[in-house]
Design a protein around this motif. Structure first.
Motif, PDB file in Angstrom:
ATOM      1  N   UNK A   1       0.839  -1.206   0.000  1.00 61.06           N
ATOM      2  CA  UNK A   1       0.000   0.000   0.000  1.00 61.06           C
ATOM      3  C   UNK A   1       0.875   1.258   0.000  1.00 61.06           C
ATOM      4  N   UNK A   2       0.415   2.259  -0.737  1.00 65.22           N
ATOM      5  CA  UNK A   2       1.105   3.555  -0.753  1.00 65.22           C
ATOM      6  C   UNK A   2       0.109   4.606  -0.267  1.00 65.22           C
ATOM      7  N   UNK A   3       0.116   4.880   1.066  1.00 63.88           N
ATOM      8  CA  UNK A   3      -0.872   5.816   1.585  1.00 63.88           C
ATOM      9  C   UNK A   3      -0.657   7.240   1.077  1.00 63.88           C
ATOM     10  N   UNK A   4      -1.766   7.956   0.993  1.00 61.66           N
ATOM     11  CA  UNK A   4      -1.712   9.375   0.628  1.00 61.66           C
ATOM     12  C   UNK A   4      -2.877  10.058   1.306  1.00 61.66           C
ATOM     13  N   UNK A   5      -2.581  10.937   2.236  1.00 62.16           N
ATOM     14  CA  UNK A   5      -3.674  11.597   2.977  1.00 62.16           C
ATOM     15  C   UNK A   5      -3.148  12.816   3.705  1.00 62.16           C
ATOM     16  N   UNK A   6      -4.064  13.612   4.236  1.00 63.64           N
ATOM     17  CA  UNK A   6      -3.706  14.782   5.031  1.00 63.64           C
ATOM     18  C   UNK A   6      -2.907  14.356   6.267  1.00 63.64           C
ATOM     19  N   UNK A   7      -1.969  15.222   6.680  1.00 67.16           N
ATOM     20  CA  UNK A   7      -1.070  14.907   7.785  1.00 67.16           C
ATOM     21  C   UNK A   7      -1.815  14.558   9.082  1.00 67.16           C
ATOM     22  N   UNK A   8      -2.927  15.260   9.346  1.00 68.82           N
ATOM     23  CA  UNK A   8      -3.650  14.963  10.604  1.00 68.82           C
ATOM     24  C   UNK A   8      -4.389  13.641  10.519  1.00 68.82           C
ATOM     25  N   UNK A   9      -4.867  13.309   9.326  1.00 68.81           N
ATOM     26  CA  UNK A   9      -5.507  11.990   9.152  1.00 68.81           C
ATOM     27  C   UNK A   9      -4.461  10.889   9.352  1.00 68.81           C
ATOM     28  N   UNK A  10      -3.266  11.125   8.821  1.00 69.18           N
ATOM     29  CA  UNK A  10      -2.181  10.135   8.967  1.00 69.18           C
ATOM     30  C   UNK A  10      -1.793   9.977  10.425  1.00 69.18           C
TER      31      UNK A  10
END
Ligand code: C5P
Length: 417
Positions: A122-131
């Motif tokens: 998996x290559x996650x991509x999301x807003x820093x706070x979601x991460x």
């Protein structure tokens, strides 16, 4: 040129993150490396990239719905989950990671991921706070414990304007991870499985002072392509590289050197460190180095005193000859390259004898050949008693053909033992 030993296919699951804009480029890179790609697009993903784009680039139907008659008719969702050698979730949204961790199967992507026993990356991509959120971090921990491989994310500026971890890795990094995965798999099964190969590549830089050096036009492309082609057939490859601007090949151990003497030390130390079956010296090692290296920049003088400094040279060690000489660490097969500008075959035949290697790959690098630094090569493969003239090919195709020839040689040798 011949296909890799093992067919490689990826089921690419695209979920709803702005990083989906990187997916078309990723598909292009995967396909250019001969990897089959089939896409599953979530509803969120389709807000960022269209099925038509993915279909046009992958050359395969794109699957979007769990209860789609088209998907079920063409390939049931269970078959889809087992149709590839690798499931790649890219980008992976926080939502899809949560559904994976929770074992939900409420759309096609999550169902496929639940129904599979194929390795998942998996290559996650999301807003820093979601991460950073404890819920996401707990899901990641769970997924890692279950054997899911994570690529990134990295820290950087995000599409939303914030800065921090959560930014998806670049398509070239995903490609490297996928290639690394397949090269690891083929190490068990490929025609060069169990073979350790040492490759030298690129030019050497021989310093005159801290800012100047003597060099040649070698780009390193042929040696890097060869390292990749050997790894694609299952070999365990160590690449010793001079200074190049090239990306280190995935799944290959790479060490860098600058001068011929450094390359000699690194190559011989590596050769002594474990038993190598094969060594291929493609590096364009400088024949000479400046006899004196000045500590400070050599200064021009003014007017009639500006006499250019004399250039005294010393011979460099011959790495190929040293590897080829009888020793406890000589690889079973040692292959040299001979870059010549005239009477190529005769010079290469003489070099084969002089250096003591087993095979030599001769190529014409004269003015107008476009070989040094270019993307194509025309070679003659010379053994002790044969000379095979190959057509002009891309350096990748020369590498693949040579890797296949080497695999055949090892297999025949194995049979005759
Ligand atoms: O002597 P020449 O440079 O033409 O020989 C070419 C072959 O020898 C290549 O395989 C090259 O990698 C290797 N070589 C070497 N060390 C040197 C010079 C060449 O390993 N000093």
């Amino acid at each position: 040129m011949a296909a890799p030993a093992v067919p490689r296919s990826v089921l690419l699951i695209v979920s709803g993150s702005i990083a989906a804009f990187k997916v078309p480029e990723l598909i292009r890179l995967l396909k250019a490396d001969g990897i089959q790609v089939r896409c599953v697009l979530t509803q969120g993903g389709s807000q960022f990239v269209t099925p038509l784009t993915l279909q046009a680039l992958s050359g395969q139907p794109v699957h979007t719905d769990l209860f789609s008659l088209t998907t079920e008719q063409e390939m049931g969702h269970i078959a889809l989950s087992r149709s590839a050698d690798l499931l790649l979730v890219c980008p992976a949204s926080a939502n899809l990671l949560a559904r994976m961790a929770g074992g939900l199967a409420d759309d096609l992507a999550s169902t496929v991921l639940l129904a599979t026993d194929t390795p998942v990356m998996v290559a996650p991509g999301m807003n820093v706070r979601m991460w950073d959120h404890p819920a996401t971090q707990a899901n990641i921990k769970t997924l890692k414990e279950r054997g899911v491989t994570f690529l990134g994310p990295v820290s950087g500026e995000m599409a939303c304007g914030e800065y921090g971890p959560g930014r998806m890795v670049e398509p070239a990094d995903v490609l490297d991870a996928v290639l690394g995965f397949f090269r690891q798999q083929v190490r068990q099964t490929g025609p060069l499985a169990g073979k350790a190969c040492l490759v030298t590549a690129g030019p050497t830089h021989e310093p005159l002072d801290p800012v100047r050096y003597l060099a040649n036009r070698s780009s390193g492309k042929q040696g890097y392509a060869l390292a990749e082609a050997l790894a694609d057939l299952g070999a365990e490859v160590t690449l010793i590289s001079g200074p190049t601007g090239l990306r280190p090949p995935a799944g290959v151990t790479v060490s860098f050197s600058e001068t011929a003497c450094e390359m000699q030390d690194l190559t011989l130390d590596t050769a002594r460190s474990k038993a190598f079956d094969l060594a291929i010296c493609t590096a364009a090692v400088a024949d000479w180095r400046p006899a004196y290296v000045q500590d400070q920049k050599i200064k021009k003088k003014v007017g009639k005193d500006d006499v250019p400094p004399p250039l005294a040279l010393l011979p460099n060690p011959d790495i190929l000859a040293e590897l080829s000489a009888p020793s406890s660490f000589r690889p079973q097969l040692v292959v040299g390259f001979a870059a010549e500008t005239e009477t190529v075959e005769a010079h290469a035949r003489a070099k084969l004898a002089r250096k003591g290697c087993d095979w030599i790959v001769a190529n014409h690098v004269g003015a107008g050949s476009g070989v040094m630094g270019g993307s194509e090569n025309q070679v003659i493969l010379m053994t002790q008693d044969t000379a095979e003239h190959w057509p002009r090919l891309s350096k990748e195709d020369v590498a693949r053909r040579l890797a296949i020839t080497l695999a055949d040689w090892f297999s025949k040798r194995h049979k005759s033992l």
